[in-house]
Write a protein that holds these residues in place. Sequence first.
Motif, PDB file in Angstrom:
ATOM      1  N   MET A  90      46.878  44.699  38.808  1.00  0.00           N
ATOM      2  CA  MET A  90      46.128  44.042  39.882  1.00  0.00           C
ATOM      3  C   MET A  90      44.555  44.313  39.775  1.00  0.00           C
ATOM      4  O   MET A  90      44.190  45.418  39.387  1.00  0.00           O
ATOM      5  N   ASP A  91      43.797  43.137  39.986  1.00  0.00           N
ATOM      6  CA  ASP A  91      42.458  43.208  39.979  1.00  0.00           C
ATOM      7  C   ASP A  91      41.722  43.104  41.143  1.00  0.00           C
ATOM      8  O   ASP A  91      42.200  42.559  42.047  1.00  0.00           O
ATOM      9  N   THR A  92      40.525  43.566  41.286  1.00  0.00           N
ATOM     10  CA  THR A  92      39.754  43.322  42.455  1.00  0.00           C
ATOM     11  C   THR A  92      39.659  41.985  42.816  1.00  0.00           C
ATOM     12  O   THR A  92      39.550  40.840  42.058  1.00  0.00           O
ATOM     13  N   TYR A  93      39.678  41.696  44.218  1.00  0.00           N
ATOM     14  CA  TYR A  93      39.594  40.286  44.938  1.00  0.00           C
ATOM     15  C   TYR A  93      37.894  39.990  45.212  1.00  0.00           C
ATOM     16  O   TYR A  93      37.883  39.064  45.251  1.00  0.00           O
ATOM     17  N   ASN A  94      37.343  41.287  45.637  1.00  0.00           N
ATOM     18  CA  ASN A  94      35.768  40.853  46.020  1.00  0.00           C
ATOM     19  C   ASN A  94      35.229  42.302  45.643  1.00  0.00           C
ATOM     20  O   ASN A  94      35.836  43.350  45.644  1.00  0.00           O
ATOM     21  N   ALA A  95      33.804  42.258  45.515  1.00  0.00           N
ATOM     22  CA  ALA A  95      33.228  43.306  45.327  1.00  0.00           C
ATOM     23  C   ALA A  95      31.614  43.290  45.832  1.00  0.00           C
ATOM     24  O   ALA A  95      31.325  42.280  46.000  1.00  0.00           O
ATOM     25  N   ILE A  96      31.376  44.507  46.209  1.00  0.00           N
ATOM     26  CA  ILE A  96      29.713  44.760  46.501  1.00  0.00           C
ATOM     27  C   ILE A  96      29.388  45.606  45.345  1.00  0.00           C
ATOM     28  O   ILE A  96      29.798  46.951  45.294  1.00  0.00           O
ATOM     29  N   PRO A  97      28.672  44.986  44.490  1.00  0.00           N
ATOM     30  CA  PRO A  97      28.147  45.695  43.303  1.00  0.00           C
ATOM     31  C   PRO A  97      27.585  47.294  43.542  1.00  0.00           C
ATOM     32  O   PRO A  97      26.884  47.100  44.604  1.00  0.00           O
ATOM     33  N   ALA A  98      27.525  47.876  42.787  1.00  0.00           N
ATOM     34  CA  ALA A  98      26.731  49.415  42.730  1.00  0.00           C
ATOM     35  C   ALA A  98      25.097  48.982  43.151  1.00  0.00           C
ATOM     36  O   ALA A  98      24.740  48.116  42.431  1.00  0.00           O
TER      37      ALA A  98
END
Length: 404
Positions: A90-98
């Motif tokens: 399972m990989d990320t669906y969406n992200a808020i970068p660091a």
Amino acid sequence: MNTFLLAREWGQESNASFRRQLLQHRLQTMTLAQNKTIKRRHGAGLLGSVNALSIDNTTHQFMISGGANSSINVWNFESLDLNETKNTVMDTYNAIPARSSHKFGITDLHWFPFDNGIFTSSSFDHTLKVWDAATLQEAYSFNIGDIVYSHAWSPIASHCLIAAAYRSSSIRLCDMQSGSYTHSLIGHTGNVLSVSWCPKNDYVLASGSADGTVRLWDIRKASASFACLDVHNKTKPTEQAGRSHYGTVNGLAWTDDGSFLVSCGTDDRIRVWDMETGLNTLRDFGPVIHNQTTSFAVHPHIITPVKNANTYVLFPNDDGSLALINLLEGSFVHRLSTHVLKRINCVAHRPGKEQCFTGDMSGNILMWCPKPLNVPLEATAVENRRNVLQEVYESLTNVEVTYQ
């Protein structure tokens, strides 16, 4: 379990009772999922730690994770559900970068209780933020003024207040409707690390502090808390003179019916409080809790598999294990652990799917699930079994029969 299955076969147990016993048995046999892998998406080293997890309360389809590097990832369980028996990554669906919004590590994450379109995050950068889950755009930002250890929504209230526990002896209430603060709750004498709303009363809030006390508040009143829980039951809760733990109280959780409050502290103890009387039930789970965290809140996760079933607590330990405890019986059930885990920071349970997820200091998000009731045979194994049966059959039918 075999005795129960026999009773069910004879019609001595109802369908509801059978389902309850089966779900409890599956929970007690939970183990690390061997064919499910979740990619590391929060960096490497010390900044790769996963500090918070939360699964949405409506569809149970999405999970958010927050890391020490300040990134937030959104995960969709669709790939897991479509390939339940196959090896799945399972990989990320969406992200808020660091560093794109929060400057420092995430301390806590929560979905809005009534809609998976909103979630909140708190951080070491002194802020509490509200996010649009679809666009991952910031909707509100509250500057709390110091490190925010944890925060909480009410699961039932019509008000939109978020309680924030931060590096202060007071609790700050943030109003989503106005985008500002309402008031602060003052009464603790040490930093407040944990807060949790009562699931049966809109205006009752529990808090745990470094002063070793668990307090109950009616947020409609600006005065001090209306109860302080005493570990020895020597003083009445209303006398405000008790001490709840011999260390910092860093975690709180209510049972679904609001009858009991669970607290945990750096004295390596879990206490169960009867909310009808405010007394300590004196449950002793033995030396299974390892909890020395004072940098953010620890969230014991309460699970009731089905109505009228036993209530369990999943507790993330400093030693890299996940303890499963029978809450009201006061007994230790099971310890989930692997040799590669460092401290487990957070745990989330997915209702209806009997799946559990943990985030640890190594940056891993691991999935735990019950052992399969039966393992499907591979085609070759089925064929081999058929051949053996055929040989047995032929050996019996080809025997020459003689009469004496």
